[in-house]
Enzyme design. Structure first.
Site, PDB file in Angstrom:
ATOM      1  CG  ASP A  32     -32.752   7.444  20.859  1.00  0.00           C
ATOM      2  OD1 ASP A  32     -32.545   7.506  22.086  1.00  0.00           O
ATOM      3  OD2 ASP A  32     -32.489   8.369  20.075  1.00  0.00           O
ATOM      4  NE  ARG A  55     -21.788   8.631  18.027  1.00  0.00           N
ATOM      5  CZ  ARG A  55     -21.919   8.488  16.717  1.00  0.00           C
ATOM      6  NH1 ARG A  55     -20.933   7.927  16.036  1.00  0.00           N
ATOM      7  NH2 ARG A  55     -22.988   8.875  16.081  1.00  0.00           N
ATOM      8  CG  ASP A  68     -29.558   6.621  19.048  1.00  0.00           C
ATOM      9  OD1 ASP A  68     -29.606   5.724  19.915  1.00  0.00           O
ATOM     10  OD2 ASP A  68     -28.897   7.655  19.190  1.00  0.00           O
ATOM     11  CB  THR A  79     -16.567  16.188  19.512  1.00  0.00           C
ATOM     12  OG1 THR A  79     -17.070  15.309  20.536  1.00  0.00           O
ATOM     13  CG2 THR A  79     -16.480  17.597  20.053  1.00  0.00           C
TER      14      THR A  79
HETATM   15  C1  PRP Z   1     -23.935   4.619  20.317  1.00  0.00           C
HETATM   16  C2  PRP Z   1     -23.632   3.139  20.215  1.00  0.00           C
HETATM   17  C3  PRP Z   1     -22.167   3.081  20.499  1.00  0.00           C
HETATM   18  C4  PRP Z   1     -21.666   4.345  19.861  1.00  0.00           C
HETATM   19  C5  PRP Z   1     -21.062   4.002  18.532  1.00  0.00           C
HETATM   20  O1  PRP Z   1     -24.051   4.996  21.624  1.00  0.00           O
HETATM   21  O2  PRP Z   1     -24.398   2.356  21.073  1.00  0.00           O
HETATM   22  O3  PRP Z   1     -21.843   3.057  21.883  1.00  0.00           O
HETATM   23  O4  PRP Z   1     -22.803   5.201  19.685  1.00  0.00           O
HETATM   24  O5  PRP Z   1     -20.470   5.105  17.961  1.00  0.00           O
HETATM   25  P1  PRP Z   1     -18.901   5.226  17.759  1.00  0.00           P
HETATM   26  O6  PRP Z   1     -18.416   3.932  17.203  1.00  0.00           O
HETATM   27  O7  PRP Z   1     -18.805   6.363  16.775  1.00  0.00           O
HETATM   28  O8  PRP Z   1     -18.274   5.576  19.074  1.00  0.00           O
HETATM   29  P2  PRP Z   1     -24.570   6.454  22.075  1.00  0.00           P
HETATM   30  O9  PRP Z   1     -23.405   7.348  22.284  1.00  0.00           O
HETATM   31  O10 PRP Z   1     -25.612   6.929  21.121  1.00  0.00           O
HETATM   32  O11 PRP Z   1     -25.165   6.179  23.511  1.00  0.00           O
HETATM   33  P3  PRP Z   1     -26.452   5.338  23.955  1.00  0.00           P
HETATM   34  O12 PRP Z   1     -26.124   3.870  23.745  1.00  0.00           O
HETATM   35  O13 PRP Z   1     -26.594   5.678  25.389  1.00  0.00           O
HETATM   36  O14 PRP Z   1     -27.621   5.766  23.127  1.00  0.00           O
HETATM   37  N1  URA Z   2     -24.807   4.980  17.245  1.00  0.00           N
HETATM   38  C1  URA Z   2     -25.995   4.453  16.866  1.00  0.00           C
HETATM   39  O1  URA Z   2     -26.828   4.097  17.719  1.00  0.00           O
HETATM   40  N2  URA Z   2     -26.221   4.318  15.561  1.00  0.00           N
HETATM   41  C2  URA Z   2     -25.339   4.679  14.613  1.00  0.00           C
HETATM   42  O2  URA Z   2     -25.629   4.518  13.414  1.00  0.00           O
HETATM   43  C3  URA Z   2     -24.126   5.220  15.031  1.00  0.00           C
HETATM   44  C4  URA Z   2     -23.874   5.367  16.354  1.00  0.00           C
END
Ligand code: PRP
Ligand code: URA
Length: 209
Positions: A203, A104, A200, A108
């Site tokens: 993380d 994400r 997150d 944005t």
């Molecule tokens: C997080 C999560 C989803 C997304 C959800 O990933 O694991 O993929 O955000 O958000 P959305 O429904 O608003 O799209 P992130 O982009 O943080 O990546 P990561 O898993 O690599 O930490």
């Molecule tokens: N992605 C995450 O990992 N946590 C949230 O709460 C939203 C998006």
């Protein structure tokens, strides 16, 4: 019309509460995600067809039921979706595994694609798309669209925690996809993080940040 399945078994609620606690370390977080994914897997596969097979118990010959060879692909959305794969593989050891990389954008909040590797012949398989967090739904919607571009027709989305906004977005964009979650939380904050959520997920799984 897609269905929302909230799998709120007491054991899942208990384990999820420990995951939400900010003091829970990554090792425990990963183990709990493994355990919940395994339990949720039973519900995601509840409608799998059975066939009759003849076996012999130590007592006599009999006819019993076994899964009728349903072909499955597991597709985690990187990174956090990876945390749900091992639990599902414990249940579905011959499933193939594909990967979709999306992150994400911090300003944005829109998903940015960076990787896609799917098993050959995935269009003939039932796909379980995994991601612990369904926030705005943008990542899940784009991943489902990508799977559909590859011919997938039987797609199930398995998440841990969802926001109502994400559930609505997926249902609107992909009314043919059933959604399985352990909890639907209250809302999103201004950074599009789920409240109360668990922070997150990527993380917390990988100990980054
Ligand atoms: C997080 C999560 C989803 C997304 C959800 O990933 O694991 O993929 O955000 O958000 P959305 O429904 O608003 O799209 P992130 O982009 O943080 O990546 P990561 O898993 O690599 O930490
Ligand atoms: N992605 C995450 O990992 N946590 C949230 O709460 C939203 C998006």
């Amino acid at each position: 019309m897609s269905q929302l399945h909230v799998i709120d078994h007491p054991m899942i609620q208990h384990k999820l509460t420990i995951m939400r606690d900010k003091n829970t370390p990554s090792k425990d977080f990963r183990e709990l995600l493994y355990e919940i994914s395994l339990i949720m897997g039973y519900e995601v596969t509840r409608d799998f067809p059975l066939k009759e097979v003849e076996i012999e118990t130590p007592m006599e010959k009999t006819t019993m039921k076994m899964i009728a060879g349903k072909k499955v692909a597991l597709v985690p959305i990187l990174r956090a979706g990876l945390g749900m794969v091992e639990g599902l593989l414990a249940l579905l050891p011959v499933a193939r595994v594909g990967h979709i990389g999306l992150y994400r954008d911090e300003s944005t909040h829109k998903p940015v694609p960076y990787y896609c590797k799917l098993p050959k012949g995935i269009s003939e398989r039932m796909v379980i798309l995994t991601d612990p967090m369904l926030a705005t739904g943008g990542s899940a919607c784009d991943a489902i669209a990508l799977l559909k571009e590859h011919g997938c027709r039987d797609i199930r989305l398995m998440c841990l925690v969802a926001a109502p906004e994400g559930v609505n977005a997926v249902m609107e964009a992909h009314p043919d996809v059933d959604i399985y979650v352990a909890a639907v939380d209250r809302t999103l904050n201004e950074d599009c993080y789920i409240l109360p959520g668990l922070g997150d997920a990527g993380d917390r799984i990988f100990g980054t940040k």
